[in-house]
Design a protein around this motif. Sequence first.
Motif, PDB file in Angstrom:
ATOM      1  N   UNK B  33       0.858  -1.164   0.012  1.00  0.00           N
ATOM      2  CA  UNK B  33       0.074  -0.029   0.037  1.00  0.00           C
ATOM      3  C   UNK B  33       1.054   1.047  -0.003  1.00  0.00           C
ATOM      4  N   UNK B  35       0.632   5.454   1.045  1.00  0.00           N
ATOM      5  CA  UNK B  35      -0.092   6.444   1.593  1.00  0.00           C
ATOM      6  C   UNK B  35       0.459   7.865   1.608  1.00  0.00           C
ATOM      7  N   UNK B  37       0.909  11.424   3.707  1.00  0.00           N
ATOM      8  CA  UNK B  37       0.434  12.079   5.083  1.00  0.00           C
ATOM      9  C   UNK B  37       1.178  13.338   5.320  1.00  0.00           C
ATOM     10  N   UNK B  41      -1.784  15.407  10.052  1.00  0.00           N
ATOM     11  CA  UNK B  41      -3.018  14.872   9.539  1.00  0.00           C
ATOM     12  C   UNK B  41      -2.764  13.231   9.472  1.00  0.00           C
ATOM     13  N   UNK B  42      -3.698  12.611   9.465  1.00  0.00           N
ATOM     14  CA  UNK B  42      -3.698  11.248   9.222  1.00  0.00           C
ATOM     15  C   UNK B  42      -3.567  10.836   7.878  1.00  0.00           C
ATOM     16  N   UNK B  43      -2.910   9.646   7.644  1.00  0.00           N
ATOM     17  CA  UNK B  43      -2.476   9.045   6.185  1.00  0.00           C
ATOM     18  C   UNK B  43      -3.646   8.809   5.290  1.00  0.00           C
ATOM     19  N   UNK B  45      -5.135   7.207   1.792  1.00  0.00           N
ATOM     20  CA  UNK B  45      -4.710   5.892   0.729  1.00  0.00           C
ATOM     21  C   UNK B  45      -4.513   6.892  -0.545  1.00  0.00           C
ATOM     22  N   UNK B  48      -3.121   0.336  -4.047  1.00  0.00           N
ATOM     23  CA  UNK B  48      -2.632  -0.693  -3.182  1.00  0.00           C
ATOM     24  C   UNK B  48      -2.347  -1.737  -4.400  1.00  0.00           C
ATOM     25  N   UNK B  91       4.227   6.874   2.878  1.00  0.00           N
ATOM     26  CA  UNK B  91       4.240   6.199   3.519  1.00  0.00           C
ATOM     27  C   UNK B  91       3.982   4.602   2.813  1.00  0.00           C
ATOM     28  N   UNK B 105      -1.628  -4.106   8.646  1.00  0.00           N
ATOM     29  CA  UNK B 105      -0.633  -3.423   7.967  1.00  0.00           C
ATOM     30  C   UNK B 105       0.751  -2.952   8.534  1.00  0.00           C
ATOM     31  N   UNK B 106       1.658  -3.226   8.134  1.00  0.00           N
ATOM     32  CA  UNK B 106       3.102  -2.981   8.960  1.00  0.00           C
ATOM     33  C   UNK B 106       3.497  -1.963   8.046  1.00  0.00           C
ATOM     34  N   UNK B 107       3.980  -0.712   8.694  1.00  0.00           N
ATOM     35  CA  UNK B 107       4.456   0.486   7.827  1.00  0.00           C
ATOM     36  C   UNK B 107       5.945   0.856   7.721  1.00  0.00           C
ATOM     37  N   UNK B 108       6.457   1.464   6.840  1.00  0.00           N
ATOM     38  CA  UNK B 108       8.114   1.907   6.777  1.00  0.00           C
ATOM     39  C   UNK B 108       7.908   3.083   7.491  1.00  0.00           C
ATOM     40  N   UNK B 109       9.380   3.681   7.263  1.00  0.00           N
ATOM     41  CA  UNK B 109       9.541   4.772   7.957  1.00  0.00           C
ATOM     42  C   UNK B 109       9.059   5.989   7.126  1.00  0.00           C
TER      43      UNK B 109
END
Lengths: 115, 116
Positions: B33, B35, B37, B41-43, B45, B48, B91, B105-109
Amino acid sequence: AQTVTQSQPEMSVQEAETVTLSCTYDTSENNYYLFWYKQPPSRQMILVIRQEAYKQQNATENRFSVNFQKAAKSFSLKISDSQLGDTAMYFCAFMIKAAGNKLTFGGGTRVLVKP
Amino acid sequence: DTGVSQDPRHKITKRGQNVTFRCDPISEHNRLYWYRQTLGQGPEFLTYFQNEAQLEKSRLLSDRFSAERPKGSFSTLEIQRTEQGDSAMYLCASSLGDRGRDTPLHFGNGTRLTVT
């Protein structure tokens, strides 16, 4: 379309005390998940806790617990015994299981834990 | 499992230039996915993939944005003719989506883009 609302932009709490973050959502779906993610300053987003909508029992993960009220479409997060490392942005998120596991996020609540 | 990695961490570019970001998901994850940000604010979409197939794109993803996942492993997100409004954190996240075995979901930096 699904929406997620976090009405508290910022919250402060003293170390060792408890803070509750609110989250409401809007959906016509019945099979979904709710999440709280934590994003520390300049660090990656990590999962705090997950709730499946069909489960009535509220999820808990150590010092973190939720109050899931499905009829009210409310999903609050309680952080007990707050620690300095809990300082972060907290995001509530919603996912429809059949929709590719895509997350819809709220706007976030900044939590500051004071020593 | 080394987590989701994104490269670069930061990118500063001039308006009108093209930029490309890379995401390497957790190896056994079939879903990836993107995203965006913005500060405070929130991420939101963007798009994907399931394996190499791009299954959904947000209306936020203008024609200047393109994403690929050619072999179902890493993904690239390209922004052409960047604008100042493209400045944001991008993201990447991955998950395993399979019958009876869905992971969160696992996010990157993230990659922080600044368009000057």
